[in-house]
Design an enzyme around this catalytic site. Structure first.
Site, short mmCIF file in Angstrom:
data_model
loop_
_atom_site.label_atom_id
_atom_site.label_comp_id
_atom_site.label_asym_id
_atom_site.label_seq_id
_atom_site.Cartn_x
_atom_site.Cartn_y
_atom_site.Cartn_z
CD GLU A 1 5.82 3.33 3.41
OE1 GLU A 1 5.32 4.25 3.19
OE2 GLU A 1 5.67 2.76 2.69
CG ASN B 1 3.12 4.76 -3.19
OD1 ASN B 1 2.56 4.15 -2.65
ND2 ASN B 1 3.04 6.19 -3.28
CE1 TYR C 1 6.13 8.46 5.92
CE2 TYR C 1 4.17 7.49 4.92
CZ TYR C 1 5.47 7.56 4.96
OH TYR C 1 6.21 6.43 4.44
CG ASN D 1 3.55 0.30 -0.54
OD1 ASN D 1 4.05 0.37 0.51
ND2 ASN D 1 3.36 1.35 -1.11
CD GLU D 2 1.10 3.57 1.56
OE1 GLU D 2 0.76 4.41 0.78
OE2 GLU D 2 1.65 3.82 2.82
O1 AHR Z 1 7.48 6.85 1.84
C1 AHR Z 1 6.68 7.48 0.69
C2 AHR Z 1 5.51 6.82 0.22
O2 AHR Z 1 4.71 7.12 1.16
C3 AHR Z 1 5.73 5.28 -0.22
O3 AHR Z 1 6.05 5.21 -1.28
C4 AHR Z 1 4.16 4.94 0.06
O4 AHR Z 1 4.15 3.66 0.53
C5 AHR Z 1 3.78 5.82 1.17
O5 AHR Z 1 2.69 6.49 0.52
#
Ligand code: AHR
Length: 499
Positions: A292, A72, A244, A172-173
Site C-alpha cells: 500500500e 481493512n 501514505y 492486513n495492518e
Molecule cells: O487503502 C485504504 C486503507 O488504508 C486500507 O484498507 C488499509 O489497509 C490502510 O489503512
C-alpha cells in the site's frame, strides 16, 4: 536557476525492473468496486456488469498485480459469502468502513475482471478474525484444479480453471488499533507463522506476505518487524510496508520530499529483516512487498465522506482529488520503489478506482484520469530491463519533516539500446537545469519526453474539467555527445525515453 548533474553508469545495476512494482489494490471500500469497476446498468457495462471504460483505463495505467479484497475490509470478511449464486449471497456489515457489503462481486467475478485488464491476482486472507482453516479452504477453492469439495464447488460455480494465485497476504495492518482483530506482534507473528506453514503444506511454491508496519511512524515500527519475523521468517517470503503521504500545514517542500521517508522505511525494514535472518543463520533473503503506497489526505477526506450512522451500500469514501504536486510525489515514490528493486520486488498503488485512486468514475457517467494516473502509466510503459543507480549531484534544501533533501531526484532503466530516465524537480518556484551523462549507454536519440507540471501546483482533474492536467512534451530536452540536457519546471515530474 538550480543546476544538477546526473551520472549514469551501465554497470551500476540495482536489479531488474520488476513488473510487480506496478501493482495496484482493489478493496471492497466506498465506490472502488460498486459503481467503480462494477456497474451493471452503466452504458459501457459488459455482460458481467463490468464497466469497459474503466477496463480501458486500467489497461492504459499498466497495472500488473492487483491486491484484493482488502485492506481493512479483509479482517471482517468471510470469503464464502462472495461465491456461488448471487441471489443467495448475504448482505453483511463491514465494520472497518461502516458500510454494507452486498457480495455481488466476489473472488470468481473479480478474477474474471482481472483477466480483462491483463493483471495478476494477489489475495489477502483474514487472519484477524478467522483462522487457519478458512485460509486453507480459500486456497483450495482458488487454486486446487478439481476433485476436492471446494475445487469442485468453484467449478460448479462456473469457474472450471483454478485461479492459481501465487501471492497471498497474511492479513492486513495487524499492528493498527483500527484493524478489526488487531494483535500484538507476538500474537500475530505466531498466527502468521502457523497459517503460512499450513498454506505451504498445501503448496510450497506460494509467495506469502507477512504484515509489517502500517507506516514508519507507528510506535511499534521496527520492533514489530523483528518480533513478527522471529516467529515467521522460515515460512514467509515478503514483509509488507504501507505508507501514505500528504501535505501537512501547507508545507509543500516537505511533502515533495516524501520519498526520503520511503527510502528510510525500506532501509530500516531490510536491516531488521536481515538481522533476523542472520540470527537464524537463514540462507533466505526476505524481500519487501510495498503493498500500500500513495498520497492520501487521511483527515481531510472525512469531511466529504458519505459515512454517518447509517449503514449504506458503496458510500463515497476516500475520494481524494489529486493535484499536480500529488502526482509529482506519486511519480517520485514510484521512482524510489524502482531504485530499490533489488529487494522491493512487489508493490501496490493503493487504490485503483475512486478510493484514493488514479481512476475516477461517476455512476452512469464518465471515467477519467486523475493527475496521479500519468506518472504511473508512463513509468509502467517506459521502464524495462534493468534499473540503474544514478549518481546525483544537485543542490539540497532543508525540509521540516524529512531533513535535507535533494532538489532533483532521478532514476534510470536500460533495456538493450533503449533507456528511460525519470526525474523530479522539487523546487517550488524555479526551473532546474539538468545534465545527464549517458556514457556507457547505447541510446543515441530521444524518442519521447513527457513532463507533468502546471503554473498552479494545486491544479486538479475533475468531472467538470477532466483534462485540466495532462503531460506535455518537454521540448527543451536535447541529446548531444552522450549528454542529455533538460530543463525541469518547478514542482514537476518528467520521463525521457531514449533509443
Ligand atoms: O487503502 C485504504 C486503507 O488504508 C486500507 O484498507 C488499509 O489497509 C490502510 O489503512
Amino acid at each position: 536557476m538550480p543546476r544538477a548533474h546526473i551520472g549514469l553508469d551501465r554497470r551500476a545495476v540495482v536489479g531488474p525492473v520488476r513488473r510487480r512494482t506496478f501493482g495496484s489494490f482493489v478493496e471492497h471500500l466506498g465506490r472502488c468496486v460498486y459503481t467503480g469497476l462494477y456497474e451493471p446498468d452503466h452504458p459501457t457495462a459488459n455482460e458481467d456488469g463490468f464497466r469497459t471504460d474503466v477496463v480501458e483505463l486500467v489497461r492504459e495505467l499498466g497495472t500488473t498485480t492487483v491486491r484484493y479484497p482488502g485492506g481493512n475490509f479483509v479482517s471482517g470478511f468471510r470469503w464464502e459469502d462472495s461465491v456461488g449464486p448471487r441471489e443467495q449471497r448475504p448482505v453483511r456489515r463491514d465494520l472497518s468502513w461502516h458500510s454494507l457489503e452486498s457480495n455481488q462481486v466476489g473472488l470468481d467475478e473479480f478474477a474474471k475482471w482481472l483477466k480483462l485488464t491483463g493483471s495478476e491476482l494477489m489475495l489477502a486472507v483474514n487472519v484477524a478474525t478467522r483462522g487457519i482453516l478458512p485460509a486453507l479452504d480459500l486456497l483450495e477453492y482458488a487454486n486446487h484444479p478439481s476433485g476436492t469439495a471446494l475445487s469442485d464447488l468453484r467449478i460448479a460455480n462456473g469457474t472450471p480453471e483454478p485461479h492459481d494465485v501465487r501471492m497471498w497476504c497474511l492479513g492486513n495492518e495487524m499492528d493498527g488499533p483500527w484493524q478489526t482483530g488487531f494483535m500484538t506482534a507476538d500474537d500475530y507473528g505466531k498466527i502468521a507463522a502457523r497459517t503460512a506453514a499450513a498454506m505451504k503444506a498445501a503448496d510450497q511454491d506460494l509467495e506469502l506476505v507477512v504484515c509489517g508496519s502500517s507506516g514508519s511512524g507507528m510506535p511499534t515500527f521496527g520492533d514489530w518487524e523483528r518480533t513478527v519475523l522471529e516467529h515467521s521468517y522460515d515460512y514467509v517470503d515478503y514483509v509488507s510496508c504501507h505508507a501514505y503521504y500528504q501535505v501537512h500545514d501547507g508545507d509543500l517542500g516537505s511533502f515533495l520530499a516524501s520519498s526520503v521517508d520511503m527510502e528510510f522505511f525500506i532501509d530500516t525494514v531490510l536491516a531488521t529483516a536481515d538481522h533476523v535472518g542472520h540470527k537464524r543463520q537463514s540462507k533466505k533473503r526476505m524481500n519487501i512487498s510495498f503493498d500500500e503506497w500513495n498520497v492520501w489526505y487521511l483527515e481531510e477526506h472525512k469531511a466529504s465522506d458519505e459515512v454517518n450512522d447509517e449503514w449504506r451500500h458503496a458510500p463515497r469514501q476516500l475520494e481524494d482529488v489529486y493535484t499536480v504536486a500529488d502526482a509529482v510525489v506519486v511519480g517520485n515514490l514510484l521512482m524510489t520503489l524502482l531504485k530499490r528493486s533489488d529487494r522491493v520486488t512487489s508493490a501496490s498503488l493503493a487504490q485503483l478506482v475512486n478510493v484514493i485512486a488514479p481512476i475516477m468514475t461517476e455512476p452512469g457517467g464518465p471515467a477519467w484520469r486523475q493527475t496521479t494516473f500519468h506518472p504511473f502509466s508512463i513509468t509502467s510503459r517506459l521502464a524495462s530491463g534493468e534499473v540503474l543507480r544514478p549518481v546525483i549531484d544537485a543542490p539540497t534544501y532543508l525540509t521540516a519533516r524529512h531533513g535535507e533533501a535533494s532538489l532533483v531526484d532521478a532514476v534510470a532503466t536500460v533495456d538493450g539500446d533503449r533507456a528511460a530516465v525519470f526525474l523530479v524537480n522539487r523546487d517550488l518556484t524555479e526551473n532546474a537545469q539538468v545534465t545527464i551523462d549517458l556514457h556507457g549507454l547505447a541510446a543515441t536519440r530521444i524518442t519521447e519526453t513527457l513532463t507533468l507540471a502546471d503554473a498552479d501546483p494545486y491544479a486538479k482533474n475533475t468531472l467538470a474539467d477532466p483534462l485540466r492536467v495532462v503531460p506535455t512534451a518537454n521540448t527543451g530536452a536535447a541529446l548531444a555527445d552522450g549528454v542529455l540536457t533538460v530543463e525541469l519546471p518547478p514542482v514537476s515530474w518528467t520521463a525521457i525515453a531514449l533509443g
